[in-house]
Enzyme design. Sequence first.
Site, mmCIF file in Angstrom:
data_model
loop_
_atom_site.group_PDB
_atom_site.id
_atom_site.type_symbol
_atom_site.label_atom_id
_atom_site.label_comp_id
_atom_site.label_asym_id
_atom_site.label_seq_id
_atom_site.Cartn_x
_atom_site.Cartn_y
_atom_site.Cartn_z
ATOM 1 N N TYR A 1 -4.996 1.977 15.738
ATOM 2 C CA TYR A 1 -3.723 2.243 16.647
ATOM 3 C C TYR A 1 -3.840 1.986 18.104
ATOM 4 O O TYR A 1 -3.102 1.462 18.651
ATOM 5 C CB TYR A 1 -3.016 3.630 16.384
ATOM 6 N N ASN B 1 -7.806 2.100 9.810
ATOM 7 C CA ASN B 1 -6.381 2.161 10.565
ATOM 8 C C ASN B 1 -6.771 2.279 12.109
ATOM 9 O O ASN B 1 -7.603 2.910 12.384
ATOM 10 C CB ASN B 1 -5.761 3.647 10.039
ATOM 11 N N GLU C 1 -3.801 -0.075 8.200
ATOM 12 C CA GLU C 1 -2.597 0.500 8.978
ATOM 13 C C GLU C 1 -2.754 -0.137 10.469
ATOM 14 O O GLU C 1 -3.925 -0.085 10.850
ATOM 15 C CB GLU C 1 -2.654 2.070 9.169
ATOM 16 N N GLU D 1 -7.804 8.619 5.929
ATOM 17 C CA GLU D 1 -8.172 9.021 7.056
ATOM 18 C C GLU D 1 -8.487 10.455 6.864
ATOM 19 O O GLU D 1 -7.873 11.654 7.524
ATOM 20 C CB GLU D 1 -6.816 9.233 8.056
ATOM 21 N N ARG E 1 0.751 -1.133 0.010
ATOM 22 C CA ARG E 1 0.032 0.142 -0.114
ATOM 23 C C ARG E 1 0.923 1.141 -0.019
ATOM 24 O O ARG E 1 1.625 1.435 0.901
ATOM 25 C CB ARG E 1 -0.969 -0.080 1.272
ATOM 26 N N HIS F 1 -2.854 10.959 0.522
ATOM 27 C CA HIS F 1 -2.451 10.743 2.027
ATOM 28 C C HIS F 1 -1.826 12.141 2.265
ATOM 29 O O HIS F 1 -0.745 12.018 2.626
ATOM 30 C CB HIS F 1 -1.242 9.513 1.976
HETATM 31 C C1 FCB Z 1 -1.639 7.507 10.551
HETATM 32 C C2 FCB Z 1 -1.136 7.997 9.136
HETATM 33 C C3 FCB Z 1 0.106 7.406 8.788
HETATM 34 C C4 FCB Z 1 0.985 7.316 9.993
HETATM 35 C C5 FCB Z 1 0.269 6.495 11.117
HETATM 36 C C6 FCB Z 1 1.415 6.571 12.420
HETATM 37 O O1 FCB Z 1 -2.502 8.386 11.173
HETATM 38 O O2 FCB Z 1 -2.063 7.543 8.280
HETATM 39 O O3 FCB Z 1 0.683 8.352 7.770
HETATM 40 O O4 FCB Z 1 1.659 8.690 10.270
HETATM 41 O O5 FCB Z 1 -0.785 7.192 11.425
#
Ligand code: FCB
Length: 449
Positions: free
Chosen positions: A299, A297, A351, A171, A82, A126
Amino acid sequence: MPNIKDLASQFPPDFAWGVATSAFQIEGAAFEDGKGESIWDRFCRVPGVIADASNGDVACDHYHRLDADLDLIAGLGLDLYRFSTAWPRVQPLGEGAWNETGLAFYDRLVDGLLARGLAPHLTLNHWDLPQALQDKGGWNSRDTVYRFVDYALGIQRRLGDRLAAITTHNEPWVVAVLGNEQGTFAPGIKSRKTAIQVSHHLLLSHGLALKALRAEGATAKLGIVLNMAHTMPLTGSPADRAKARLDDAHGRRWYSDPLFKGEYPAEVLADLGDDAPVVLAGDMEAIATPMDYLGVNYYSRALASAAGPIEAKDKPYPKTDMGWEIYPDGLRELLLTLHREYALPPTYITENGGAFPDASTDGRVHDADRTDYLATHIQAVGQALAAGVPMIGYMVWSLMDNFEWSSGYAKRFGIVHVDYDTLKRTPKDSALWYRDLVAQCRARRKAGV
Ligand code: FCB
């Protein structure tokens, strides 16, 4: 931590494995070969906005090291890669003339992936909008929506026959809120009203691009990538629970409800009052154009308290170098929530990964914390899959250490280490672990398990 064999056995043979990057974060060559200025090129020059006062001028120098980097990806034995195209590299002013040298670079990238057996997953936006369009109002201007559709068509005509997937936006929440409300990301605007209009234009341009790409005969799968947290109340009090529901509606459903239900959440519209976006007839129907896939995505989780923002020290779980709590259960819960609320199309984790302060010893990087992060989150994806969520793939953020936006180069997300003095790449232990996991899945694929 789950072992590799057990983990691999959670996934069907056709489940796709990959890594992700983005143009601004790795390419460098910011002012070469006819590339136009992006809003991030401009933003990085504002004193104080990037933690280490760095910029994307060189980044990982991927632009000049393309073949070696493609070999690196292929060496991990993955199914897909990607990446994003930098709009100002292919169309420097965001409208009008195309830059042949920039297009040729992505031609080589796509052909190089295919030659190595990797499926190209391209993201159009992006975040690196051409500065020339920002000068005309950026995403706050409805005209940018139509410029984006033209850009999407330009990419389709040049590369479309060889792409496996085209993501419109990465995002949109980040572009809207961090870029235009909090102003900590490019273009550095601080206005909630602007941010909300930006979010509407991003979603609208996504829907219109999908329609235009399909009309053009695109064969790639088409979708969008949303960043989403699993939002939880700090305590069980009714006030905290109500705040968690409202935060979730602002941060997540503001984006997913229009895509899957064709409407903005009523409680957010009420909360926004005069800041609610201008929406024209037909916009919501365009936004809800069916997608071939959703990219998520993930985290961390988000905690909500009626008393106000919660400081990192009050968040109980261990944290990554970003200060983000490590909470893999949140990924499973988020996917289950999405599955409950919507008729989800096939869904990727586009992600997931962690920044950790890698100590480099003996020429290797022993990043057990990152491997543990990946393994536990992949396990959560497997659990969601077992519960019926239509998961079809997983991508690590990121292939290699890179420019982490306002954190500069200080935060390292890569499974491949980059020495910023020499630009030498060294796969970390997590990369070797991921390679072994994918190899195990491949072996099961071959054996027809
Ligand atoms: C996301 C982004 C990516 C990277 C990660 C840690 O928000 O899409 O570019 O910075 O966080």
